[in-house]
Design an enzyme around this catalytic site. Structure first.
Site, PDB file in Angstrom:
ATOM      1  N   CYS A 147    -116.434 -51.084   9.327  1.00 56.37           N
ATOM      2  CA  CYS A 147    -115.277 -51.921   9.037  1.00 56.37           C
ATOM      3  C   CYS A 147    -114.065 -51.019   8.892  1.00 56.37           C
ATOM      4  CB  CYS A 147    -115.491 -52.695   7.729  1.00 56.37           C
ATOM      5  SG  CYS A 147    -116.937 -53.755   7.766  1.00 56.37           S
ATOM      6  N   LEU A 173    -116.305 -56.073  10.520  1.00 60.29           N
ATOM      7  CA  LEU A 173    -117.321 -56.235  11.558  1.00 60.29           C
ATOM      8  C   LEU A 173    -118.544 -56.759  10.824  1.00 60.29           C
ATOM      9  CD1 LEU A 173    -118.209 -55.661  14.569  1.00 60.29           C
ATOM     10  CD2 LEU A 173    -119.223 -53.571  13.699  1.00 60.29           C
ATOM     11  N   ASN A 184    -116.486 -49.249   3.439  1.00 51.93           N
ATOM     12  CA  ASN A 184    -116.935 -49.237   4.818  1.00 51.93           C
ATOM     13  C   ASN A 184    -118.211 -48.402   4.836  1.00 51.93           C
ATOM     14  OD1 ASN A 184    -115.860 -47.191   7.607  1.00 51.93           O
ATOM     15  ND2 ASN A 184    -117.247 -48.905   7.638  1.00 51.93           N
ATOM     16  N   GLY A 185    -119.318 -48.994   5.241  1.00 48.25           N
ATOM     17  CA  GLY A 185    -120.554 -48.213   5.298  1.00 48.25           C
ATOM     18  C   GLY A 185    -121.796 -49.063   5.191  1.00 48.25           C
ATOM     19  N   LEU A 203    -127.435 -44.949  22.310  1.00 46.70           N
ATOM     20  CA  LEU A 203    -126.879 -44.052  23.324  1.00 46.70           C
ATOM     21  C   LEU A 203    -127.974 -43.069  23.726  1.00 46.70           C
ATOM     22  CD1 LEU A 203    -123.352 -43.212  21.816  1.00 46.70           C
ATOM     23  CD2 LEU A 203    -123.970 -45.017  23.433  1.00 46.70           C
ATOM     24  N   THR A 233    -112.919 -29.213  22.405  1.00 44.55           N
ATOM     25  CA  THR A 233    -114.281 -29.668  22.698  1.00 44.55           C
ATOM     26  C   THR A 233    -114.492 -31.122  22.258  1.00 44.55           C
ATOM     27  OG1 THR A 233    -116.621 -29.060  22.566  1.00 44.55           O
ATOM     28  CG2 THR A 233    -115.334 -28.758  20.577  1.00 44.55           C
ATOM     29  N   ARG A 243    -112.871 -33.382  24.983  1.00 44.96           N
ATOM     30  CA  ARG A 243    -113.723 -33.379  26.189  1.00 44.96           C
ATOM     31  C   ARG A 243    -114.933 -34.307  26.026  1.00 44.96           C
ATOM     32  NH1 ARG A 243    -114.541 -26.941  27.184  1.00 44.96           N
ATOM     33  NH2 ARG A 243    -112.456 -26.451  27.952  1.00 44.96           N
ATOM     34  N   SER A 247    -127.459 -43.026  17.615  1.00 48.54           N
ATOM     35  CA  SER A 247    -127.073 -41.853  18.395  1.00 48.54           C
ATOM     36  C   SER A 247    -127.658 -40.585  17.760  1.00 48.54           C
ATOM     37  CB  SER A 247    -125.543 -41.784  18.452  1.00 48.54           C
ATOM     38  OG  SER A 247    -125.124 -40.781  19.334  1.00 48.54           O
TER      39      SER A 247
END
Length: 561
Positions: free
Chosen positions: A2, A50, A75-76, A256, A337, A340, A363
Protein backbone atom coordinates in the site's frame (compact mmCIF):
# COMPACT_ATOMS: atom_id res chain seq x y z
CA UNK A 1 1.53 -3.41 -0.61
CA UNK A 2 0.00 0.00 0.00
CA UNK A 3 0.99 3.65 0.12
CA UNK A 4 1.09 5.50 3.44
CA UNK A 5 1.41 9.24 3.98
CA UNK A 6 1.06 11.37 7.12
CA UNK A 7 1.61 14.95 8.23
CA UNK A 8 2.00 16.36 11.73
CA UNK A 9 2.04 20.09 12.43
CA UNK A 10 1.47 21.38 8.90
CA UNK A 11 1.31 25.20 8.67
CA UNK A 12 -0.13 25.06 5.16
CA UNK A 13 -3.65 24.19 4.03
CA UNK A 14 -4.09 20.41 4.34
CA UNK A 15 -6.32 20.17 1.28
CA UNK A 16 -3.40 21.53 -0.80
CA UNK A 17 -0.77 19.41 0.99
CA UNK A 18 -2.89 16.30 0.35
CA UNK A 19 -2.22 16.62 -3.39
CA UNK A 20 1.31 15.36 -2.65
CA UNK A 21 -0.15 12.08 -1.39
CA UNK A 22 -1.59 11.43 -4.85
CA UNK A 23 1.96 10.97 -6.15
CA UNK A 24 1.96 7.48 -4.62
CA UNK A 25 -1.53 6.44 -5.81
CA UNK A 26 0.04 3.60 -7.87
CA UNK A 27 0.86 1.76 -4.62
CA UNK A 28 -2.83 1.35 -3.78
CA UNK A 29 -5.08 1.22 -6.85
CA UNK A 30 -8.11 -0.23 -4.99
CA UNK A 31 -9.09 2.65 -2.67
CA UNK A 32 -7.79 5.77 -0.95
CA UNK A 33 -8.65 7.82 2.11
CA UNK A 34 -7.55 11.01 3.84
CA UNK A 35 -8.39 11.39 7.50
CA UNK A 36 -7.77 14.30 9.88
CA UNK A 37 -6.83 13.60 13.50
CA UNK A 38 -9.48 14.63 16.05
CA UNK A 39 -8.32 17.65 18.01
CA UNK A 40 -5.33 18.28 15.72
CA UNK A 41 -6.47 20.25 12.69
CA UNK A 42 -2.96 20.28 11.19
CA UNK A 43 -2.39 16.49 11.41
CA UNK A 44 -3.59 14.12 8.74
CA UNK A 45 -3.21 10.54 7.42
CA UNK A 46 -3.38 9.52 3.77
CA UNK A 47 -3.69 5.93 2.58
CA UNK A 48 -3.72 4.23 -0.84
CA UNK A 49 -4.90 0.65 -0.61
CA UNK A 50 -4.08 -2.52 -2.48
CA UNK A 51 -6.60 -4.95 -1.01
CA UNK A 52 -4.59 -8.10 -0.29
CA UNK A 53 -6.26 -9.17 2.98
CA UNK A 54 -9.67 -8.37 4.51
CA UNK A 55 -11.35 -6.55 1.61
CA UNK A 56 -14.20 -5.41 3.91
CA UNK A 57 -12.49 -3.79 6.91
CA UNK A 58 -8.99 -3.24 5.62
CA UNK A 59 -9.06 0.54 5.12
CA UNK A 60 -6.62 2.70 7.05
CA UNK A 61 -5.76 4.41 9.28
CA UNK A 62 -6.73 1.37 11.36
CA UNK A 63 -8.71 2.30 14.46
CA UNK A 64 -10.50 -0.10 16.77
CA UNK A 65 -13.18 0.54 19.41
CA UNK A 66 -11.00 -0.77 22.22
CA UNK A 67 -8.27 1.85 21.60
CA UNK A 68 -9.98 5.04 20.33
CA UNK A 69 -6.76 6.99 20.96
CA UNK A 70 -4.62 4.86 18.58
CA UNK A 71 -4.24 5.53 14.85
CA UNK A 72 -2.19 3.20 12.64
CA UNK A 73 -1.16 3.66 9.04
CA UNK A 74 1.05 0.84 7.83
CA UNK A 75 2.29 -0.83 4.67
CA UNK A 76 3.34 -4.46 4.95
CA UNK A 77 2.44 -7.98 5.97
CA UNK A 78 2.73 -9.39 9.48
CA UNK A 79 2.93 -13.14 8.90
CA UNK A 80 2.62 -14.17 12.53
CA UNK A 81 -0.41 -12.02 13.41
CA UNK A 82 -2.73 -15.00 13.96
CA UNK A 83 -0.15 -16.82 16.06
CA UNK A 84 0.31 -13.71 18.24
CA UNK A 85 -3.45 -13.19 18.50
CA UNK A 86 -3.98 -16.77 19.70
CA UNK A 87 -1.00 -16.75 22.05
CA UNK A 88 -2.00 -13.53 23.84
CA UNK A 89 -5.75 -14.10 23.36
CA UNK A 90 -6.31 -10.71 21.74
CA UNK A 91 -9.82 -9.86 20.56
CA UNK A 92 -9.68 -8.75 16.95
CA UNK A 93 -12.12 -6.32 15.37
CA UNK A 94 -10.92 -6.87 11.76
CA UNK A 95 -9.09 -9.53 9.76
CA UNK A 96 -6.26 -7.13 8.96
CA UNK A 97 -2.82 -8.46 9.94
CA UNK A 98 -1.71 -4.96 11.01
CA UNK A 99 -4.27 -4.84 13.81
CA UNK A 100 -1.80 -6.90 15.86
CA UNK A 101 0.41 -3.78 16.15
CA UNK A 102 -2.32 -1.99 18.16
CA UNK A 103 -2.82 -4.91 20.58
CA UNK A 104 0.89 -5.55 21.09
CA UNK A 105 1.55 -1.85 21.64
CA UNK A 106 -1.21 -1.59 24.25
CA UNK A 107 0.16 -4.68 26.00
CA UNK A 108 3.88 -3.96 26.07
CA UNK A 109 4.88 -0.67 24.39
CA UNK A 110 6.67 0.02 21.12
CA UNK A 111 9.94 -1.90 21.63
CA UNK A 112 8.15 -5.11 22.58
CA UNK A 113 5.73 -4.63 19.68
CA UNK A 114 8.21 -4.13 16.87
CA UNK A 115 10.45 -7.03 17.97
CA UNK A 116 7.45 -9.38 17.86
CA UNK A 117 6.53 -8.64 14.23
CA UNK A 118 7.51 -11.39 11.79
CA UNK A 119 7.09 -9.73 8.46
CA UNK A 120 7.84 -6.67 6.36
CA UNK A 121 6.47 -3.30 7.35
CA UNK A 122 6.70 0.48 7.49
CA UNK A 123 4.32 2.20 9.86
CA UNK A 124 3.20 5.41 11.57
CA UNK A 125 1.49 4.85 14.92
CA UNK A 126 -0.16 7.76 16.73
CA UNK A 127 -1.11 7.57 20.41
CA UNK A 128 -3.17 10.68 21.26
CA UNK A 129 -3.64 9.56 24.90
CA UNK A 130 0.11 9.57 25.59
CA UNK A 131 0.90 12.25 22.99
CA UNK A 132 3.36 10.09 21.07
CA UNK A 133 4.12 9.33 17.40
CA UNK A 134 6.09 6.20 16.44
CA UNK A 135 7.73 5.37 13.11
CA UNK A 136 9.06 1.88 12.37
CA UNK A 137 10.56 -0.11 9.48
CA UNK A 138 11.43 -3.79 9.01
CA UNK A 139 14.95 -5.21 9.36
CA UNK A 140 15.93 -5.06 5.67
CA UNK A 141 13.69 -2.20 4.58
CA UNK A 142 11.64 -4.44 2.28
CA UNK A 143 8.85 -1.91 2.70
CA UNK A 144 9.92 1.68 1.99
CA UNK A 145 9.57 4.72 4.24
CA UNK A 146 10.76 8.32 3.85
CA UNK A 147 10.52 11.22 6.23
CA UNK A 148 10.96 14.97 6.28
CA UNK A 149 11.23 16.88 9.53
CA UNK A 150 11.91 20.55 10.16
CA UNK A 151 13.53 22.29 13.13
CA UNK A 152 10.19 23.73 14.21
CA UNK A 153 8.63 20.25 14.46
CA UNK A 154 6.75 19.72 11.18
CA UNK A 155 6.89 16.00 10.30
CA UNK A 156 5.90 14.33 7.04
CA UNK A 157 6.25 10.62 6.23
CA UNK A 158 5.51 8.67 3.07
CA UNK A 159 6.14 5.30 1.40
CA UNK A 160 8.01 7.03 -1.42
CA UNK A 161 10.00 10.27 -1.49
CA UNK A 162 7.95 11.60 -4.42
CA UNK A 163 5.03 12.07 -2.02
CA UNK A 164 7.06 14.52 0.10
CA UNK A 165 9.22 16.62 -2.25
CA UNK A 166 6.44 19.03 -3.28
CA UNK A 167 5.16 19.69 0.27
CA UNK A 168 5.16 23.30 1.44
CA UNK A 169 6.40 24.54 4.78
CA UNK A 170 6.73 28.26 5.46
CA UNK A 171 9.87 28.08 7.60
CA UNK A 172 11.72 25.75 5.21
CA UNK A 173 11.72 26.50 1.47
CA UNK A 174 13.65 23.28 0.66
CA UNK A 175 12.32 20.36 2.71
CA UNK A 176 15.04 17.77 3.44
CA UNK A 177 13.67 14.31 2.63
CA UNK A 178 15.54 11.16 3.65
CA UNK A 179 14.97 7.41 3.85
CA UNK A 180 13.95 6.10 7.28
CA UNK A 181 16.57 3.53 8.32
CA UNK A 182 15.60 -0.17 8.21
CA UNK A 183 15.66 -2.10 11.50
CA UNK A 184 14.89 1.09 13.46
CA UNK A 185 12.00 2.76 15.20
CA UNK A 186 11.69 6.37 16.26
CA UNK A 187 9.77 7.84 19.20
CA UNK A 188 8.46 11.41 18.90
CA UNK A 189 6.54 13.64 21.33
CA UNK A 190 3.33 15.15 19.97
CA UNK A 191 2.82 18.74 21.15
CA UNK A 192 -0.59 20.42 21.63
CA UNK A 193 -0.03 22.43 18.42
CA UNK A 194 0.39 19.23 16.35
CA UNK A 195 4.17 19.64 15.95
CA UNK A 196 6.54 16.89 17.07
CA UNK A 197 9.95 16.54 18.74
CA UNK A 198 12.16 13.48 18.29
CA UNK A 199 12.87 11.66 21.56
CA UNK A 200 14.95 8.69 20.37
CA UNK A 201 15.90 6.62 17.35
CA UNK A 202 16.45 2.94 18.23
CA UNK A 203 18.02 0.09 16.26
CA UNK A 204 15.87 -2.82 17.41
CA UNK A 205 17.21 -5.70 15.34
CA UNK A 206 20.47 -6.75 13.71
CA UNK A 207 20.14 -9.20 10.81
CA UNK A 208 22.51 -11.64 12.58
CA UNK A 209 20.39 -11.90 15.72
CA UNK A 210 17.62 -14.46 16.03
CA UNK A 211 14.39 -12.42 16.22
CA UNK A 212 12.38 -12.33 19.45
CA UNK A 213 9.25 -13.66 17.72
CA UNK A 214 11.07 -17.00 17.20
CA UNK A 215 9.91 -17.92 20.72
CA UNK A 216 6.32 -18.00 19.48
CA UNK A 217 6.52 -19.51 16.00
CA UNK A 218 5.58 -23.03 15.04
CA UNK A 219 8.56 -24.07 12.92
CA UNK A 220 9.60 -27.63 13.69
CA UNK A 221 12.58 -27.83 16.03
CA UNK A 222 15.94 -27.29 14.36
CA UNK A 223 18.84 -29.66 15.01
CA UNK A 224 21.84 -28.22 16.88
CA UNK A 225 25.42 -28.16 15.55
CA UNK A 226 27.12 -27.35 12.25
CA UNK A 227 27.52 -30.80 10.75
CA UNK A 228 26.81 -30.35 7.03
CA UNK A 229 23.75 -32.65 6.83
CA UNK A 230 22.25 -30.99 9.92
CA UNK A 231 22.75 -27.52 8.43
CA UNK A 232 21.25 -28.53 5.07
CA UNK A 233 18.23 -30.03 6.80
CA UNK A 234 17.70 -26.89 8.91
CA UNK A 235 18.01 -24.64 5.85
CA UNK A 236 15.38 -26.67 3.98
CA UNK A 237 12.99 -26.49 6.95
CA UNK A 238 13.42 -22.72 7.30
CA UNK A 239 13.21 -21.97 3.57
CA UNK A 240 10.03 -24.03 3.22
CA UNK A 241 8.58 -22.17 6.16
CA UNK A 242 9.64 -18.78 4.73
CA UNK A 243 7.67 -19.48 1.55
CA UNK A 244 4.70 -21.07 3.34
CA UNK A 245 4.03 -18.14 5.70
CA UNK A 246 4.04 -15.77 2.71
CA UNK A 247 1.00 -17.44 1.15
CA UNK A 248 -1.14 -15.14 3.36
CA UNK A 249 -3.38 -13.30 0.86
CA UNK A 250 -6.86 -13.12 -0.66
CA UNK A 251 -5.41 -12.32 -4.11
CA UNK A 252 -3.79 -14.50 -6.75
CA UNK A 253 -0.11 -15.37 -6.30
CA UNK A 254 2.45 -15.34 -9.12
CA UNK A 255 6.24 -15.62 -9.28
CA UNK A 256 9.06 -13.91 -11.19
CA UNK A 257 11.31 -16.54 -12.73
CA UNK A 258 14.61 -15.53 -14.30
CA UNK A 259 15.91 -19.10 -14.51
CA UNK A 260 18.67 -18.33 -12.01
CA UNK A 261 19.14 -20.34 -8.83
CA UNK A 262 17.27 -18.01 -6.46
CA UNK A 263 14.05 -17.36 -8.38
CA UNK A 264 13.94 -21.04 -9.44
CA UNK A 265 14.13 -22.27 -5.83
CA UNK A 266 11.41 -19.78 -4.84
CA UNK A 267 9.12 -20.77 -7.75
CA UNK A 268 9.56 -24.52 -7.18
CA UNK A 269 9.01 -24.29 -3.40
CA UNK A 270 6.06 -21.94 -3.90
CA UNK A 271 4.35 -24.30 -6.33
CA UNK A 272 4.83 -27.19 -3.91
CA UNK A 273 3.35 -25.12 -1.04
CA UNK A 274 0.37 -23.95 -3.12
CA UNK A 275 -0.45 -27.59 -3.92
CA UNK A 276 -0.21 -28.55 -0.25
CA UNK A 277 -2.50 -25.62 0.63
CA UNK A 278 -4.90 -26.94 -2.05
CA UNK A 279 -5.01 -23.62 -3.87
CA UNK A 280 -7.26 -24.09 -6.88
CA UNK A 281 -5.44 -22.01 -9.50
CA UNK A 282 -2.17 -22.86 -11.31
CA UNK A 283 0.93 -20.87 -10.41
CA UNK A 284 1.76 -18.27 -13.04
CA UNK A 285 5.51 -17.70 -13.54
CA UNK A 286 6.93 -14.80 -15.53
CA UNK A 287 10.23 -14.37 -17.37
CA UNK A 288 11.47 -11.41 -19.43
CA UNK A 289 14.23 -11.07 -21.98
CA UNK A 290 15.29 -10.18 -25.48
CA UNK A 291 15.56 -12.74 -28.27
CA UNK A 292 18.33 -15.26 -27.54
CA UNK A 293 18.40 -14.43 -23.81
CA UNK A 294 19.93 -17.10 -21.52
CA UNK A 295 17.39 -16.19 -18.81
CA UNK A 296 14.41 -17.05 -21.04
CA UNK A 297 15.84 -20.46 -21.94
CA UNK A 298 16.71 -21.30 -18.33
CA UNK A 299 13.31 -20.10 -17.02
CA UNK A 300 11.53 -22.26 -19.61
CA UNK A 301 13.44 -25.34 -18.37
CA UNK A 302 12.43 -24.62 -14.77
CA UNK A 303 8.79 -23.93 -15.65
CA UNK A 304 8.61 -27.23 -17.59
CA UNK A 305 10.21 -29.06 -14.67
CA UNK A 306 7.87 -27.66 -11.99
CA UNK A 307 4.74 -27.47 -14.17
CA UNK A 308 3.84 -23.78 -13.82
CA UNK A 309 1.69 -21.73 -16.20
CA UNK A 310 4.60 -19.87 -17.76
CA UNK A 311 4.66 -16.50 -19.51
CA UNK A 312 7.56 -15.09 -21.53
CA UNK A 313 7.73 -11.36 -22.11
CA UNK A 314 9.94 -10.20 -24.97
CA UNK A 315 11.24 -6.67 -25.27
CA UNK A 316 13.69 -4.98 -27.61
CA UNK A 317 16.45 -2.47 -26.87
CA UNK A 318 14.29 0.44 -28.03
CA UNK A 319 11.50 -0.41 -25.53
CA UNK A 320 14.10 -0.78 -22.78
CA UNK A 321 15.68 2.58 -23.53
CA UNK A 322 12.28 4.29 -23.81
CA UNK A 323 11.38 3.05 -20.32
CA UNK A 324 14.47 4.60 -18.66
CA UNK A 325 12.84 7.93 -17.81
CA UNK A 326 9.79 6.45 -16.05
CA UNK A 327 11.98 3.78 -14.40
CA UNK A 328 14.28 6.39 -12.83
CA UNK A 329 11.24 8.43 -11.74
CA UNK A 330 9.75 5.32 -10.07
CA UNK A 331 13.03 4.26 -8.45
CA UNK A 332 14.09 7.63 -7.02
CA UNK A 333 17.74 6.68 -7.60
CA UNK A 334 20.45 7.06 -10.26
CA UNK A 335 22.58 4.09 -9.17
CA UNK A 336 23.88 2.46 -12.34
CA UNK A 337 23.38 -1.23 -11.61
CA UNK A 338 19.96 -0.55 -10.02
CA UNK A 339 18.69 1.32 -13.08
CA UNK A 340 19.99 -1.37 -15.46
CA UNK A 341 18.35 -4.21 -13.55
CA UNK A 342 15.10 -2.29 -13.02
CA UNK A 343 14.14 -1.92 -16.67
CA UNK A 344 13.36 -5.63 -17.13
CA UNK A 345 11.54 -5.83 -13.79
CA UNK A 346 9.52 -2.69 -14.54
CA UNK A 347 8.44 -3.98 -17.96
CA UNK A 348 7.49 -7.43 -16.67
CA UNK A 349 5.47 -5.89 -13.81
CA UNK A 350 3.64 -3.73 -16.36
CA UNK A 351 2.83 -6.89 -18.34
CA UNK A 352 1.60 -8.80 -15.25
CA UNK A 353 -0.72 -5.95 -14.22
CA UNK A 354 -2.18 -5.55 -17.71
CA UNK A 355 -2.54 -9.17 -18.79
CA UNK A 356 -3.08 -11.34 -15.70
CA UNK A 357 -4.87 -11.37 -12.35
CA UNK A 358 -1.72 -12.20 -10.33
CA UNK A 359 -1.17 -9.45 -7.75
CA UNK A 360 1.07 -10.94 -5.03
CA UNK A 361 4.39 -11.68 -6.69
CA UNK A 362 7.18 -13.83 -5.22
CA UNK A 363 10.81 -13.18 -6.13
CA UNK A 364 14.39 -14.20 -5.25
CA UNK A 365 15.75 -10.86 -3.97
CA UNK A 366 18.16 -10.89 -1.03
CA UNK A 367 19.77 -14.23 -1.76
CA UNK A 368 22.94 -12.83 -3.38
CA UNK A 369 23.62 -10.61 -0.38
CA UNK A 370 22.78 -13.31 2.16
CA UNK A 371 24.47 -16.31 0.52
CA UNK A 372 27.45 -14.48 -1.04
CA UNK A 373 26.19 -14.92 -4.57
CA UNK A 374 28.02 -12.11 -6.33
CA UNK A 375 30.93 -13.21 -8.49
CA UNK A 376 33.40 -10.92 -6.71
CA UNK A 377 33.03 -13.06 -3.55
CA UNK A 378 35.47 -15.45 -5.23
CA UNK A 379 38.12 -12.78 -4.58
CA UNK A 380 37.35 -12.34 -0.86
CA UNK A 381 40.65 -12.34 1.10
CA UNK A 382 39.17 -14.50 3.89
CA UNK A 383 35.86 -16.09 5.02
CA UNK A 384 35.63 -13.42 7.73
CA UNK A 385 35.98 -10.59 5.19
CA UNK A 386 33.35 -12.28 3.02
CA UNK A 387 31.04 -12.44 6.04
CA UNK A 388 31.60 -8.73 6.75
CA UNK A 389 30.81 -7.84 3.14
CA UNK A 390 27.68 -10.01 3.12
CA UNK A 391 26.36 -8.16 6.19
CA UNK A 392 27.22 -4.77 4.68
CA UNK A 393 25.27 -5.67 1.53
CA UNK A 394 22.28 -6.75 3.64
CA UNK A 395 22.38 -3.46 5.58
CA UNK A 396 22.37 -1.53 2.31
CA UNK A 397 19.71 -3.55 0.51
CA UNK A 398 17.20 -0.73 1.01
CA UNK A 399 19.32 1.49 -1.28
CA UNK A 400 19.72 -1.08 -4.04
CA UNK A 401 18.03 -4.44 -4.77
CA UNK A 402 15.16 -4.14 -2.30
CA UNK A 403 14.49 -0.60 -3.53
CA UNK A 404 14.44 -1.86 -7.14
CA UNK A 405 12.16 -4.77 -6.31
CA UNK A 406 9.67 -2.61 -4.43
CA UNK A 407 9.44 0.37 -6.79
CA UNK A 408 9.29 -1.53 -10.09
CA UNK A 409 6.44 -3.74 -8.87
CA UNK A 410 4.63 -1.08 -6.80
CA UNK A 411 4.63 1.23 -9.83
CA UNK A 412 2.11 -1.22 -11.33
CA UNK A 413 0.10 -1.97 -8.19
CA UNK A 414 1.73 -5.35 -7.45
CA UNK A 415 2.95 -6.60 -4.08
CA UNK A 416 6.34 -8.29 -3.88
CA UNK A 417 7.26 -11.05 -1.41
CA UNK A 418 10.88 -12.09 -0.78
CA UNK A 419 11.34 -15.37 1.16
CA UNK A 420 15.16 -15.20 1.20
CA UNK A 421 14.90 -12.19 3.52
CA UNK A 422 12.78 -14.08 6.02
CA UNK A 423 14.00 -13.20 9.55
CA UNK A 424 14.50 -16.77 10.70
CA UNK A 425 16.05 -18.08 7.49
CA UNK A 426 18.48 -15.17 7.17
CA UNK A 427 19.52 -15.04 10.83
CA UNK A 428 20.19 -18.80 10.82
CA UNK A 429 22.22 -18.55 7.60
CA UNK A 430 24.30 -15.74 9.08
CA UNK A 431 24.91 -17.77 12.26
CA UNK A 432 26.74 -20.48 10.30
CA UNK A 433 30.57 -20.58 10.42
CA UNK A 434 32.01 -18.12 7.84
CA UNK A 435 33.95 -20.86 6.01
CA UNK A 436 30.70 -22.75 5.30
CA UNK A 437 29.24 -19.80 3.40
CA UNK A 438 32.04 -18.85 1.01
CA UNK A 439 32.24 -19.98 -2.67
CA UNK A 440 33.62 -23.50 -3.02
CA UNK A 441 35.22 -25.33 -5.97
CA UNK A 442 34.88 -22.10 -8.00
CA UNK A 443 31.11 -21.99 -7.42
CA UNK A 444 29.36 -19.21 -5.50
CA UNK A 445 26.40 -20.04 -3.17
CA UNK A 446 27.76 -23.57 -2.90
CA UNK A 447 26.04 -24.28 0.42
CA UNK A 448 22.63 -23.20 -0.89
CA UNK A 449 23.01 -25.34 -4.02
CA UNK A 450 24.20 -28.31 -1.99
CA UNK A 451 21.20 -27.95 0.34
CA UNK A 452 18.76 -28.67 -2.50
CA UNK A 453 20.99 -31.14 -4.39
CA UNK A 454 18.85 -34.21 -3.70
CA UNK A 455 15.45 -32.55 -3.62
CA UNK A 456 14.69 -32.65 -7.39
CA UNK A 457 13.01 -29.28 -6.87
CA UNK A 458 14.68 -27.79 -9.95
CA UNK A 459 16.75 -29.24 -12.84
CA UNK A 460 20.39 -30.02 -11.94
CA UNK A 461 21.84 -27.68 -14.59
CA UNK A 462 19.83 -24.80 -13.11
CA UNK A 463 20.80 -25.70 -9.55
CA UNK A 464 24.46 -25.35 -10.56
CA UNK A 465 24.04 -22.53 -13.12
CA UNK A 466 26.64 -19.78 -12.48
CA UNK A 467 25.55 -16.32 -11.36
CA UNK A 468 24.13 -14.09 -14.10
CA UNK A 469 23.22 -10.49 -13.31
CA UNK A 470 19.50 -9.94 -14.00
CA UNK A 471 20.33 -6.91 -16.14
CA UNK A 472 22.65 -9.06 -18.29
CA UNK A 473 20.78 -12.36 -18.34
CA UNK A 474 17.81 -10.77 -20.12
CA UNK A 475 20.01 -10.21 -23.20
CA UNK A 476 22.29 -12.48 -25.21
CA UNK A 477 25.94 -13.02 -24.30
CA UNK A 478 26.93 -11.43 -27.62
CA UNK A 479 25.25 -8.14 -26.76
CA UNK A 480 24.78 -7.38 -23.08
CA UNK A 481 22.11 -4.95 -21.88
CA UNK A 482 24.80 -2.77 -20.31
CA UNK A 483 26.55 -2.52 -23.72
CA UNK A 484 23.27 -1.59 -25.43
CA UNK A 485 22.75 1.15 -22.83
CA UNK A 486 26.32 2.42 -23.18
CA UNK A 487 25.99 2.63 -26.96
CA UNK A 488 22.79 4.65 -26.55
CA UNK A 489 24.17 7.15 -24.01
CA UNK A 490 27.31 7.64 -26.12
CA UNK A 491 25.10 9.80 -28.36
CA UNK A 492 23.34 11.56 -25.47
CA UNK A 493 26.34 12.67 -23.41
CA UNK A 494 29.37 14.26 -25.05
CA UNK A 495 32.96 14.58 -23.83
CA UNK A 496 32.52 18.24 -22.87
CA UNK A 497 29.67 17.29 -20.51
CA UNK A 498 31.86 14.62 -18.94
CA UNK A 499 34.75 17.06 -18.53
CA UNK A 500 32.39 19.32 -16.57
CA UNK A 501 30.81 16.47 -14.53
CA UNK A 502 32.59 17.21 -11.24
CA UNK A 503 31.51 20.85 -11.37
CA UNK A 504 27.91 20.07 -12.28
CA UNK A 505 27.59 17.09 -9.90
CA UNK A 506 30.12 17.52 -7.06
CA UNK A 507 28.41 14.80 -4.95
CA UNK A 508 28.64 11.22 -6.33
CA UNK A 509 30.23 12.59 -9.51
CA UNK A 510 29.41 10.21 -12.41
CA UNK A 511 32.54 8.59 -13.87
CA UNK A 512 30.92 7.26 -17.05
CA UNK A 513 28.55 8.62 -19.68
CA UNK A 514 25.93 6.09 -18.64
CA UNK A 515 26.15 7.30 -15.03
CA UNK A 516 25.96 10.91 -16.21
CA UNK A 517 22.85 10.22 -18.28
CA UNK A 518 20.99 8.55 -15.36
CA UNK A 519 21.99 11.39 -13.04
CA UNK A 520 20.66 13.96 -15.53
CA UNK A 521 17.28 12.19 -15.69
CA UNK A 522 17.20 11.88 -11.90
CA UNK A 523 17.98 15.59 -11.37
CA UNK A 524 15.21 16.53 -13.77
CA UNK A 525 12.69 14.66 -11.59
CA UNK A 526 14.28 15.28 -8.19
CA UNK A 527 16.53 18.37 -8.35
CA UNK A 528 18.99 18.65 -5.46
CA UNK A 529 18.13 15.23 -4.01
CA UNK A 530 21.30 13.33 -4.99
CA UNK A 531 22.05 12.51 -1.35
CA UNK A 532 19.26 9.89 -1.33
CA UNK A 533 22.03 7.63 -2.71
CA UNK A 534 25.05 7.61 -0.39
CA UNK A 535 27.28 5.74 -2.88
CA UNK A 536 27.17 3.71 -6.09
CA UNK A 537 26.91 -0.09 -5.94
CA UNK A 538 30.25 -1.57 -7.07
CA UNK A 539 32.01 -4.94 -6.68
CA UNK A 540 34.75 -5.18 -4.05
CA UNK A 541 38.32 -6.61 -4.00
CA UNK A 542 38.81 -6.10 -7.75
CA UNK A 543 39.58 -3.04 -9.84
CA UNK A 544 36.10 -2.85 -11.31
CA UNK A 545 35.05 0.21 -13.27
CA UNK A 546 31.64 -1.27 -14.11
CA UNK A 547 29.17 -3.13 -11.84
CA UNK A 548 28.19 -5.71 -14.52
CA UNK A 549 29.10 -9.32 -13.72
CA UNK A 550 29.93 -9.84 -17.39
CA UNK A 551 32.92 -7.49 -17.14
CA UNK A 552 34.54 -9.67 -14.46
CA UNK A 553 37.31 -12.16 -15.23
CA UNK A 554 35.51 -15.06 -13.50
CA UNK A 555 32.50 -14.66 -15.81
CA UNK A 556 34.65 -14.48 -18.95
CA UNK A 557 36.54 -17.66 -18.12
CA UNK A 558 33.26 -19.45 -17.34
CA UNK A 559 31.80 -18.43 -20.73
CA UNK A 560 34.92 -19.62 -22.57
CA UNK A 561 34.78 -22.92 -20.71
Amino acid sequence: MCGIWALFGSDDCLSVQCLSAMKIAHRGPDAFRFENVNGYTNCCFGFHRLAVVDPLFGMQPIRVKKYPYLWLCYNGEIYNHKKMQQHFEFEYQTKVDGEIILHLYDKGGIEQTICMLDGVFAFVLLDTANKKVFLGRDTYGVRPLFKAMTEDGFLAVCSEAKGLVTLKHSATPFLKVEPFLPGHYEVLDLKPNGKVASVEMVKYHHCRDEPLHTLYDNVEKLFPGFEIETVKNNLRILFNNAVKKRLMTDRRIGCLLSGGLDSSLVAATLLKQLKEAQVQYPLQTFAIGMEDSPDLLAARKVADHIGSEHYEVLFNSEEGIQALDEVIFSLETYDITTVRASVGMYLISKYIRKNTDSVVIFSGEGSDELTQGYIYFHKAPSPEKAEEESERLLRELYLFDVLRADRTTAAHGLELRVPFLDHRFSSYYLSLPPEMRIPKNGIEKHLLRETFEDSNLIPKEILWRPKEAFSDGITSVKNSWFKILQEYVEHQVDDAMMANAAQKFPFNTPKTKEGYYYRQVFERHYPGRADWLSHYWMPKWINATDPSARTLTHYKSAVKA
